[in-house]
Design a protein around this motif. Structure first.
Motif, PDB file in Angstrom:
ATOM      1  N   LYS A   1       0.904  -1.156  -0.016  1.00  0.00           N
ATOM      2  CA  LYS A   1       0.200  -0.026   0.017  1.00  0.00           C
ATOM      3  C   LYS A   1       0.854   1.214  -0.035  1.00  0.00           C
ATOM      4  N   ARG A   2       2.087   1.464   0.814  1.00  0.00           N
ATOM      5  CA  ARG A   2       2.895   2.319   0.778  1.00  0.00           C
ATOM      6  C   ARG A   2       3.514   2.520  -0.480  1.00  0.00           C
ATOM      7  N   GLU A   3       3.925   1.220  -0.859  1.00  0.00           N
ATOM      8  CA  GLU A   3       4.482   1.423  -2.177  1.00  0.00           C
ATOM      9  C   GLU A   3       3.676   2.112  -3.400  1.00  0.00           C
ATOM     10  N   ILE A   4       2.499   1.654  -3.466  1.00  0.00           N
ATOM     11  CA  ILE A   4       1.588   2.425  -4.242  1.00  0.00           C
ATOM     12  C   ILE A   4       1.442   3.618  -4.124  1.00  0.00           C
ATOM     13  N   ALA A   5       1.171   4.438  -2.825  1.00  0.00           N
ATOM     14  CA  ALA A   5       1.010   5.683  -2.552  1.00  0.00           C
ATOM     15  C   ALA A   5       2.318   6.601  -2.877  1.00  0.00           C
ATOM     16  N   ILE A   6       3.616   6.055  -2.952  1.00  0.00           N
ATOM     17  CA  ILE A   6       4.830   6.432  -3.145  1.00  0.00           C
ATOM     18  C   ILE A   6       5.027   6.581  -4.714  1.00  0.00           C
ATOM     19  N   LYS A   7       4.130   5.852  -5.262  1.00  0.00           N
ATOM     20  CA  LYS A   7       4.298   5.667  -6.908  1.00  0.00           C
ATOM     21  C   LYS A   7       3.670   6.821  -7.333  1.00  0.00           C
ATOM     22  N   LYS A   8       2.401   6.997  -6.986  1.00  0.00           N
ATOM     23  CA  LYS A   8       1.426   8.310  -7.254  1.00  0.00           C
ATOM     24  C   LYS A   8       2.112   9.603  -6.906  1.00  0.00           C
ATOM     25  N   LEU A   9       3.247   9.825  -6.013  1.00  0.00           N
ATOM     26  CA  LEU A   9       3.792  10.999  -6.110  1.00  0.00           C
ATOM     27  C   LEU A   9       4.553  11.295  -7.485  1.00  0.00           C
ATOM     28  N   SER A  10       4.406  12.928  -7.381  1.00  0.00           N
ATOM     29  CA  SER A  10       5.366  13.411  -8.498  1.00  0.00           C
ATOM     30  C   SER A  10       7.009  13.105  -8.135  1.00  0.00           C
ATOM     31  N   LYS A  11       7.777  13.277  -9.029  1.00  0.00           N
ATOM     32  CA  LYS A  11       9.296  12.903  -8.649  1.00  0.00           C
ATOM     33  C   LYS A  11       9.762  13.911  -7.863  1.00  0.00           C
ATOM     34  N   ILE A  12       9.333  15.124  -7.944  1.00  0.00           N
ATOM     35  CA  ILE A  12       9.452  16.190  -6.850  1.00  0.00           C
ATOM     36  C   ILE A  12       9.177  15.717  -5.294  1.00  0.00           C
ATOM     37  N   LYS A  13       7.987  15.462  -5.344  1.00  0.00           N
ATOM     38  CA  LYS A  13       7.425  14.817  -3.962  1.00  0.00           C
ATOM     39  C   LYS A  13       8.351  13.672  -3.377  1.00  0.00           C
ATOM     40  N   LYS A  14       8.614  12.873  -4.397  1.00  0.00           N
ATOM     41  CA  LYS A  14       9.499  11.656  -4.028  1.00  0.00           C
ATOM     42  C   LYS A  14      10.822  12.062  -3.356  1.00  0.00           C
ATOM     43  N   LEU A  15      11.425  13.042  -4.128  1.00  0.00           N
ATOM     44  CA  LEU A  15      12.840  13.625  -3.598  1.00  0.00           C
ATOM     45  C   LEU A  15      12.547  14.363  -2.237  1.00  0.00           C
TER      46      LEU A  15
END
Length: 85
Positions: free
Chosen positions: A67-81
């Motif tokens: 579930k956390r992986e899915i949530a992270i994958k939905k983030l923009s690259k900027i949000k991931k960084l």
């Protein structure tokens, strides 16, 4: 300890082309090694080696890691960084 009892992790890798890859595993070091040099590495990362582990987060079980992986994958690259820090 079986994988059912192991800690699960969600992780973010930085690929050689500066793209990001997110996945889950019970063994971070083994999985990063697989992404970097094994046929067991993800198809996406095989063409973008070497990869570097940027971030990992411990999860209670496979379900919460997924579930956390899915949530992270939905983030923009900027949000991931931003998450990586």
């Amino acid at each position: 300890m079986s994988s059912l009892e192991s800690d699960w992790f969600v992780y973010i890798l930085k690929c050689c082309d500066n793209t990001l890859y997110t996945g889950i595993t019970v063994d971070l070091l083994r999985r990063v090694d697989e992404h970097n040099g094994s046929p067991k590495g993800a198809k996406y990362t095989k063409a973008r080696r070497p990869v570097e582990l940027l971030y990992s987060e411990k999860c209670d079980d496979k379900s919460s890691a997924s579930k956390r992986e899915i949530a992270i994958k939905k983030l923009s690259k900027i949000k991931k960084l931003e998450l990586v820090g």
